[in-house]
Motif scaffolding. Sequence first.
Motif, PDB file in Angstrom:
ATOM      1  N   MET A 150       0.850  -1.178   0.000  1.00 12.99           N
ATOM      2  CA  MET A 150       0.000   0.000   0.000  1.00 12.99           C
ATOM      3  C   MET A 150       0.896   1.242   0.000  1.00 12.99           C
ATOM      4  O   MET A 150       1.837   1.321   0.784  1.00 12.99           O
ATOM      5  CB  MET A 150      -0.875   0.019   1.261  1.00 12.99           C
ATOM      6  CG  MET A 150      -1.679  -1.248   1.470  1.00 12.99           C
ATOM      7  SD  MET A 150      -3.038  -1.402   0.308  1.00 12.99           S
ATOM      8  CE  MET A 150      -3.686  -3.005   0.764  1.00 12.99           C
ATOM      9  N   SER A 151       0.610   2.195  -0.883  1.00 15.88           N
ATOM     10  CA  SER A 151       1.456   3.380  -0.898  1.00 15.88           C
ATOM     11  C   SER A 151       0.655   4.615  -1.247  1.00 15.88           C
ATOM     12  O   SER A 151      -0.411   4.548  -1.864  1.00 15.88           O
ATOM     13  CB  SER A 151       2.612   3.212  -1.896  1.00 15.88           C
ATOM     14  OG  SER A 151       2.136   3.274  -3.220  1.00 15.88           O
ATOM     15  N   GLU A 158      -1.958  -0.086  -4.616  1.00 12.59           N
ATOM     16  CA  GLU A 158      -2.004  -1.256  -3.730  1.00 12.59           C
ATOM     17  C   GLU A 158      -1.376  -2.444  -4.447  1.00 12.59           C
ATOM     18  O   GLU A 158      -1.149  -2.394  -5.656  1.00 12.59           O
ATOM     19  CB  GLU A 158      -3.433  -1.511  -3.236  1.00 12.59           C
ATOM     20  CG  GLU A 158      -4.497  -1.682  -4.307  1.00 12.59           C
ATOM     21  CD  GLU A 158      -4.474  -3.075  -4.898  1.00 12.59           C
ATOM     22  OE1 GLU A 158      -4.320  -4.040  -4.143  1.00 12.59           O
ATOM     23  OE2 GLU A 158      -4.615  -3.191  -6.131  1.00 12.59           O
ATOM     24  N   PRO A 159      -1.045  -3.529  -3.720  1.00 15.28           N
ATOM     25  CA  PRO A 159      -0.169  -4.582  -4.258  1.00 15.28           C
ATOM     26  C   PRO A 159      -0.625  -5.251  -5.550  1.00 15.28           C
ATOM     27  O   PRO A 159       0.211  -5.693  -6.331  1.00 15.28           O
ATOM     28  CB  PRO A 159      -0.105  -5.594  -3.110  1.00 15.28           C
ATOM     29  CG  PRO A 159      -0.313  -4.787  -1.876  1.00 15.28           C
ATOM     30  CD  PRO A 159      -1.288  -3.718  -2.267  1.00 15.28           C
ATOM     31  N   THR A 160      -1.933  -5.355  -5.809  1.00 17.76           N
ATOM     32  CA  THR A 160      -2.347  -6.043  -7.034  1.00 17.76           C
ATOM     33  C   THR A 160      -2.144  -5.179  -8.272  1.00 17.76           C
ATOM     34  O   THR A 160      -2.270  -5.665  -9.394  1.00 17.76           O
ATOM     35  CB  THR A 160      -3.836  -6.469  -6.972  1.00 17.76           C
ATOM     36  OG1 THR A 160      -4.668  -5.300  -7.031  1.00 17.76           O
ATOM     37  CG2 THR A 160      -4.131  -7.260  -5.705  1.00 17.76           C
ATOM     38  N   GLU A 196      -6.275  -3.621 -11.683  1.00 15.33           N
ATOM     39  CA  GLU A 196      -4.954  -4.261 -11.727  1.00 15.33           C
ATOM     40  C   GLU A 196      -4.468  -4.462 -13.150  1.00 15.33           C
ATOM     41  O   GLU A 196      -3.268  -4.653 -13.381  1.00 15.33           O
ATOM     42  CB  GLU A 196      -4.987  -5.597 -10.958  1.00 15.33           C
ATOM     43  CG  GLU A 196      -5.793  -6.707 -11.614  1.00 15.33           C
ATOM     44  CD  GLU A 196      -7.302  -6.577 -11.395  1.00 15.33           C
ATOM     45  OE1 GLU A 196      -8.041  -7.437 -11.904  1.00 15.33           O
ATOM     46  OE2 GLU A 196      -7.741  -5.607 -10.716  1.00 15.33           O
ATOM     47  N   ARG A 197      -5.378  -4.403 -14.137  1.00 16.76           N
ATOM     48  CA  ARG A 197      -4.977  -4.522 -15.548  1.00 16.76           C
ATOM     49  C   ARG A 197      -4.744  -3.145 -16.180  1.00 16.76           C
ATOM     50  O   ARG A 197      -4.617  -3.038 -17.396  1.00 16.76           O
ATOM     51  CB  ARG A 197      -6.036  -5.299 -16.328  1.00 16.76           C
ATOM     52  CG  ARG A 197      -6.171  -6.748 -15.890  1.00 16.76           C
ATOM     53  CD  ARG A 197      -7.129  -7.545 -16.766  1.00 16.76           C
ATOM     54  NE  ARG A 197      -8.492  -7.036 -16.673  1.00 16.76           N
ATOM     55  CZ  ARG A 197      -9.356  -7.365 -15.708  1.00 16.76           C
ATOM     56  NH1 ARG A 197      -8.958  -8.184 -14.734  1.00 16.76           N
ATOM     57  NH2 ARG A 197     -10.578  -6.875 -15.699  1.00 16.76           N
ATOM     58  N   ARG A 198      -4.732  -2.129 -15.358  1.00 20.22           N
ATOM     59  CA  ARG A 198      -4.493  -0.732 -15.776  1.00 20.22           C
ATOM     60  C   ARG A 198      -5.622  -0.196 -16.644  1.00 20.22           C
ATOM     61  O   ARG A 198      -5.429   0.728 -17.436  1.00 20.22           O
ATOM     62  CB  ARG A 198      -3.146  -0.583 -16.517  1.00 20.22           C
ATOM     63  CG  ARG A 198      -1.942  -1.156 -15.799  1.00 20.22           C
ATOM     64  CD  ARG A 198      -1.716  -0.466 -14.464  1.00 20.22           C
ATOM     65  NE  ARG A 198      -1.377   0.951 -14.632  1.00 20.22           N
ATOM     66  CZ  ARG A 198      -1.590   1.892 -13.700  1.00 20.22           C
ATOM     67  NH1 ARG A 198      -2.198   1.587 -12.576  1.00 20.22           N
ATOM     68  NH2 ARG A 198      -1.246   3.138 -13.922  1.00 20.22           N
ATOM     69  N   ALA A 202      -7.857  -3.866  -3.359  1.00 19.87           N
ATOM     70  CA  ALA A 202      -7.974  -4.637  -4.593  1.00 19.87           C
ATOM     71  C   ALA A 202      -9.418  -4.642  -5.087  1.00 19.87           C
ATOM     72  O   ALA A 202     -10.312  -5.141  -4.416  1.00 19.87           O
ATOM     73  CB  ALA A 202      -7.490  -6.061  -4.362  1.00 19.87           C
ATOM     74  N   GLY A 203      -9.644  -4.034  -6.273  1.00 18.90           N
ATOM     75  CA  GLY A 203     -10.967  -4.024  -6.889  1.00 18.90           C
ATOM     76  C   GLY A 203     -11.981  -3.120  -6.231  1.00 18.90           C
ATOM     77  O   GLY A 203     -13.166  -3.188  -6.562  1.00 18.90           O
ATOM     78  N   LYS A 204     -11.545  -2.242  -5.326  1.00 20.95           N
ATOM     79  CA  LYS A 204     -12.516  -1.481  -4.547  1.00 20.95           C
ATOM     80  C   LYS A 204     -11.998  -0.077  -4.237  1.00 20.95           C
ATOM     81  O   LYS A 204     -10.826   0.115  -3.906  1.00 20.95           O
ATOM     82  CB  LYS A 204     -12.791  -2.218  -3.239  1.00 20.95           C
ATOM     83  CG  LYS A 204     -13.949  -1.696  -2.422  1.00 20.95           C
ATOM     84  CD  LYS A 204     -14.139  -2.529  -1.162  1.00 20.95           C
ATOM     85  CE  LYS A 204     -14.467  -3.977  -1.488  1.00 20.95           C
ATOM     86  NZ  LYS A 204     -14.670  -4.783  -0.252  1.00 20.95           N
TER      87      LYS A 204
END
Length: 306
Positions: A1-2, A19-21, A40-42, A134-136
């Motif tokens: 997380m950053s 986030e990591p994903t 996560e797929r940009r 992730a996703g949210k």
Amino acid sequence: MSLNITQESDGSPRIILSEPTGSTAEVLLYGGQVVSWKNERREELLFMGSKAIRKPPKAIRGGIPICFPQFANFGSLEHHGFARNRLWSLDSSPSPLPPANQQSSVDLILKSTEDDLKSWPHRFELRLRISLSAGKLTLIPRVRNTDNKAFSFTFALRNYLSVSDISEVRIEGLETLDYFDNLLHRERYTEQADAITFDGEIDRVYLSTPTKIAIIDHEKKRTYVMRKEGMRDAVVWNPWDKKAKALSDLSDEDYKTMLCVDSAAVETPIGLKPFEEWKGRQELSAVSSSYFSGQLDPRKVLLGIS
């Protein structure tokens, strides 16, 4: 997380959450506005007008603007209030919210200024926590009355969602509800369709809506799930071709790839006594949609069944 703070080309601060994903979100201090949310797929999940103006005093057409202390144009204030075209600050004391240790998040604050008091004579603090996982994407707005007299306000998180083709999108969760139709002098109607689909301009305030609404994009096989608390209404808006041509910060074709579905408190204004605080919450998630006989099963989405 950053969390990373950079600058826009005009020097205004920009916050990048990641986030990591691999998903990210961009937040501007101007307007306290999320202007990008990528999975996560940009892939970009929020719409931004191709002609959007990203500098004061113009509000930014796209992302998630904050509409406060009024939604629409029902009072003496500027359209959708002034919070979306003010410079916010980082909030160093977001208490009493617990620390967001497991998420990439940022806390922002907007306080009333002497100029604001001339047009809206109420002292307030508007706080916003934006959290990415992730996703949210989660937004928690809070309004505190720091005045010695009560006031009321209307509020909305205007979600500009990126869609493949507006004619291939439908909304589940608002069927059978009453709504105000802003295209018909705010007359009140009852939704008769099994799902909301689009073949022309729409500008409606749905009333007493459920906490969960699904926006289903057939072409992208993607469903946005919106969960909300503290905001009973939901606004659905798309300008269609004629209105889009009249808006200087939209191109003629932009309406095809955007849809606004907003968490809102419009019908009944929120009232706050001196030093009282209101809190809302909105959680947007983007999930892959599976097809069965060429159709989605939105009931599973709305019931939270994977």
